[in-house]
Write a protein that holds these residues in place. Structure first.
Motif, mmCIF file in Angstrom:
data_model
loop_
_atom_site.group_PDB
_atom_site.id
_atom_site.type_symbol
_atom_site.label_atom_id
_atom_site.label_comp_id
_atom_site.label_asym_id
_atom_site.label_seq_id
_atom_site.Cartn_x
_atom_site.Cartn_y
_atom_site.Cartn_z
ATOM 1 N N ALA A 56 6.826 22.102 -26.009
ATOM 2 C CA ALA A 56 6.073 22.812 -24.967
ATOM 3 C C ALA A 56 6.414 22.195 -23.613
ATOM 4 O O ALA A 56 5.909 21.125 -23.260
ATOM 5 C CB ALA A 56 4.575 22.729 -25.242
ATOM 6 N N ASP A 77 9.423 25.768 -25.597
ATOM 7 C CA ASP A 77 8.379 26.764 -25.420
ATOM 8 C C ASP A 77 8.088 26.854 -23.926
ATOM 9 O O ASP A 77 7.659 25.872 -23.323
ATOM 10 C CB ASP A 77 7.125 26.344 -26.195
ATOM 11 C CG ASP A 77 5.944 27.234 -25.873
ATOM 12 O OD1 ASP A 77 6.095 28.458 -25.986
ATOM 13 O OD2 ASP A 77 4.884 26.712 -25.489
ATOM 14 N N THR A 100 6.330 32.242 -24.189
ATOM 15 C CA THR A 100 4.934 32.524 -24.512
ATOM 16 C C THR A 100 4.118 32.596 -23.231
ATOM 17 O O THR A 100 3.370 31.688 -22.909
ATOM 18 C CB THR A 100 4.372 31.412 -25.435
ATOM 19 O OG1 THR A 100 5.189 31.327 -26.597
ATOM 20 C CG2 THR A 100 2.951 31.700 -25.870
ATOM 21 N N ARG A 141 1.574 37.016 -30.092
ATOM 22 C CA ARG A 141 0.594 35.928 -30.207
ATOM 23 C C ARG A 141 -0.691 36.538 -30.754
ATOM 24 O O ARG A 141 -1.235 37.488 -30.186
ATOM 25 C CB ARG A 141 0.346 35.302 -28.838
ATOM 26 C CG ARG A 141 -0.686 34.186 -28.896
ATOM 27 C CD ARG A 141 -0.783 33.449 -27.575
ATOM 28 N NE ARG A 141 -1.689 32.309 -27.687
ATOM 29 C CZ ARG A 141 -1.711 31.294 -26.839
ATOM 30 N NH1 ARG A 141 -0.892 31.264 -25.806
ATOM 31 N NH2 ARG A 141 -2.562 30.299 -26.990
ATOM 32 N N MET A 189 -2.025 30.172 -31.522
ATOM 33 C CA MET A 189 -2.385 28.810 -31.115
ATOM 34 C C MET A 189 -3.893 28.810 -30.928
ATOM 35 O O MET A 189 -4.413 29.439 -30.026
ATOM 36 C CB MET A 189 -1.687 28.399 -29.825
ATOM 37 C CG MET A 189 -2.182 27.052 -29.314
ATOM 38 S SD MET A 189 -0.968 26.144 -28.356
ATOM 39 C CE MET A 189 -2.016 24.832 -27.696
ATOM 40 N N GLY A 230 -1.026 21.972 -30.034
ATOM 41 C CA GLY A 230 -2.408 21.571 -30.270
ATOM 42 C C GLY A 230 -2.561 20.400 -31.217
ATOM 43 O O GLY A 230 -3.681 20.009 -31.535
ATOM 44 N N GLU A 271 5.074 24.322 -31.679
ATOM 45 C CA GLU A 271 5.421 24.047 -30.281
ATOM 46 C C GLU A 271 4.477 23.002 -29.708
ATOM 47 O O GLU A 271 3.650 23.273 -28.868
ATOM 48 C CB GLU A 271 5.401 25.343 -29.454
ATOM 49 C CG GLU A 271 4.182 26.195 -29.722
ATOM 50 C CD GLU A 271 4.229 27.576 -29.086
ATOM 51 O OE1 GLU A 271 5.294 28.202 -29.064
ATOM 52 O OE2 GLU A 271 3.164 28.027 -28.624
ATOM 53 N N ARG A 274 1.824 17.666 -26.438
ATOM 54 C CA ARG A 274 1.098 16.394 -26.413
ATOM 55 C C ARG A 274 1.529 15.442 -27.514
ATOM 56 O O ARG A 274 1.750 14.256 -27.278
ATOM 57 C CB ARG A 274 -0.396 16.715 -26.572
ATOM 58 C CG ARG A 274 -1.323 15.541 -26.401
ATOM 59 C CD ARG A 274 -2.762 15.938 -26.790
ATOM 60 N NE ARG A 274 -3.107 17.261 -26.330
ATOM 61 C CZ ARG A 274 -3.656 17.538 -25.148
ATOM 62 N NH1 ARG A 274 -3.965 16.564 -24.328
ATOM 63 N NH2 ARG A 274 -3.933 18.785 -24.816
HETATM 64 C C1 LIG Z 1 0.002 24.291 -23.830
HETATM 65 C C2 LIG Z 1 0.642 25.012 -24.936
HETATM 66 C C3 LIG Z 1 1.287 24.314 -25.965
HETATM 67 C C4 LIG Z 1 1.288 22.823 -26.069
HETATM 68 O O1 LIG Z 1 0.043 22.331 -26.300
HETATM 69 P P1 LIG Z 1 -0.137 20.791 -26.759
HETATM 70 O O2 LIG Z 1 -1.618 20.618 -26.804
HETATM 71 O O3 LIG Z 1 0.500 19.979 -25.697
HETATM 72 O O4 LIG Z 1 0.534 20.649 -28.073
HETATM 73 C C5 LIG Z 1 1.934 25.050 -26.938
HETATM 74 N N1 LIG Z 1 1.932 26.388 -26.912
HETATM 75 C C6 LIG Z 1 1.336 27.101 -25.951
HETATM 76 C C7 LIG Z 1 1.382 28.578 -25.985
HETATM 77 C C8 LIG Z 1 0.659 26.437 -24.935
HETATM 78 O O5 LIG Z 1 0.031 27.138 -23.990
#
Ligand SMILES: *Cc1c(COP(=O)(O)O)cnc(C)c1O
Length: 421
Positions: A56, A77, A100, A141, A189, A230, A271, A274
């Protein structure tokens, strides 16, 4: 435990020298740690054919970091034009970029199809008619709404602005087929910074059962399902890490069962941002002022423009006073920047060893959604970024902003207009 012991050991011994060379403040990222996390991820999911992580980009949008991701075989991503530009500069091909976006503009759709294109991941059924040249490969999505509970950062799915609803999802794929799509993916997500691995297993179960539903309605065999980002990291010392080994075992079993039942199985994509880089970065800042009023304050040379999470989410970021890790944390401080906002605090009422002027503070876990979220409010500029390379050398990978950067958007050719009405 935040920030790995390995990173600490690699970094702290050299930190006074690094700080003297580059000056403070800076974010510094640990190449070795990032690579170890990436390799571990690939290893635990090696039982799923075609597994791929799409990093991401918004978590740590620095080309040098993206290069490392690409070397590990990861895609990107993206959700904005600058993120697409960066990924394309690294020669990421169509299937290495997931776009996305949400609330997507015409300009973004036009940009997305340039070059080799990318995997378009549509956020809504109404966007199908807005894609100028509908691609062969399309993804949606999905937002499960009341079927899942969310968590604090991303919110409850029913209130989340993202994704196609359960009621619309089959119709969305039908319309995409009518526009000529022949290859399909499915994305969701539903959590952010989630530390409970079973939540991700449930998300995998959810997308696979949706793949089954869409197959039965439209005879679509999904090429991939993407369970999103996430994946959480432990910001608090007493939290334990996400158990990705068990998570991957259970998810792999779901994919195996799907294959046994249906004779085909989608590839699995994710994706993470963090999880990939969060613990492998820290913000290094110097103590410059002390103030003893109703509370004891230590003023540092960074402020919330470098790391918004404490102010934005009241997020906890662990702090080490470099060289004093073994001293008793017997003083209570608010650790503050110099922005004219009272929430410009890296820590509130935190027990730390007694700090002296010139001490370096390492604010942990700034490797994702750290520098990238910064802003320029109050004329506070964003700091430099450094990379601690696997070979022990240090590399400047983004210079600090200067006043010239701050004023750049006010230096332009004048443009006056008198509306007739
Ligand atoms: C922000 C985001 C991520 C990454 O989220 P993390 O919490 O950093 O893993 C992945 N996909 C989408 C669509 C996002 O908006």
């Amino acid at each position: 435990m935040p920030m790995s012991e390995g990173f600490k050991q690699r970094l702290f011994k050299a930190l006074p020298e690094i700080a003297a060379h580059y000056g403070t403040p800076f974010h510094i990222y640990d190449e070795q740690g990032i690579r170890e996390t990436g390799e571990h991820l690939k290893q635990v999911f090696s039982g799923i054919d075609g597994f791929r992580e799409y990093f991401a980009v918004k978590a740590l949008p620095n080309k040098r970091i993206l290069e490392i991701m690409k070397e590990m075989g990861f895609g990107f991503d993206c959700s904005s034009i600058p993120e697409l530009i960066m990924s394309r500069e690294l020669n990421a091909g169509l299937e290495e970029i997931m776009f996305t976006s949400n609330n997507t503009s015409d300009e973004e759709f036009a940009f997305a199809e340039q070059g080799e294109g990318c995997i378009l991941n549509l956020d809504d059924i109404s966007l199908i008619d807005k894609v100028p040249n509908f691609p062969e490969l399309i993804c949606f999505r999905y937002n499960p709404g009341p079927r899942r509970t969310g968590n604090v950062i991303i919110g409850n799915p029913v209130e989340a602005k993202y994704g196609v609803s359960h009621e619309q999802v089959v119709e969305a794929y039908r319309k995409a087929q009518q526009r000529g799509a022949t290859r399909f993916g499915l994305h969701t997500m539903v959590a952010s910074n989630e530390l409970d691995y079973s939540y991700m297993v449930e998300t995998s179960r959810m997308v696979l059962s949706l793949a089954e539903l869409v197959k039965s309605e439209l005879d679509i065999e999904f090429e991939f399902v993407n369970i999103g980002g996430g994946f959480g990291i432990p910001y608090q010392p007493e939290q334990s890490a996400l158990d990705i080994d068990t998570m991957a075992q259970e998810i792999t079993a779901l994919f195996d069962a799907f294959k046994a039942e249906h004779g085909f199985v989608p590839r699995m994509y994710m994706e993470s941002g963090r999880f990939m880089t969060g613990p492998h970065g820290c913000l290094v800042t110097k103590a410059i002022n002390f103030k003893d009023t109703y509370r004891q304050y230590v003023g540092v040379d960074a402020c919330m423009s470098a790391l918004m999470r404490p102010a934005l989410y009241e997020a906890y970021h662990h702090i080490d006073v470099v060289g004093k890790q073994d001293q008793a944390a017997d003083t209570t401080y608010d650790v503050v920047g110099s922005l004219c906002e009272n929430n410009d605090k890296f820590a509130v009422q935190r027990q730390l060893p007694k700090i002296d002027e010139g001490d370096l503070l390492a604010i942990h876990d700034s490797g994702a959604h750290g520098h990238a979220m910064g802003f320029q409010y109050n004329g506070r500029l964003r700091p430099q970024e450094l990379l601690l390379r696997s070979n022990g050398t240090v590399e400047l990978i983004r210079r600090a902003e200067t006043e010239a950067d701050y004023f750049a958007t006010q230096n332009f050719t004048s443009n006056e207009f008198s509306p007739a009405k």
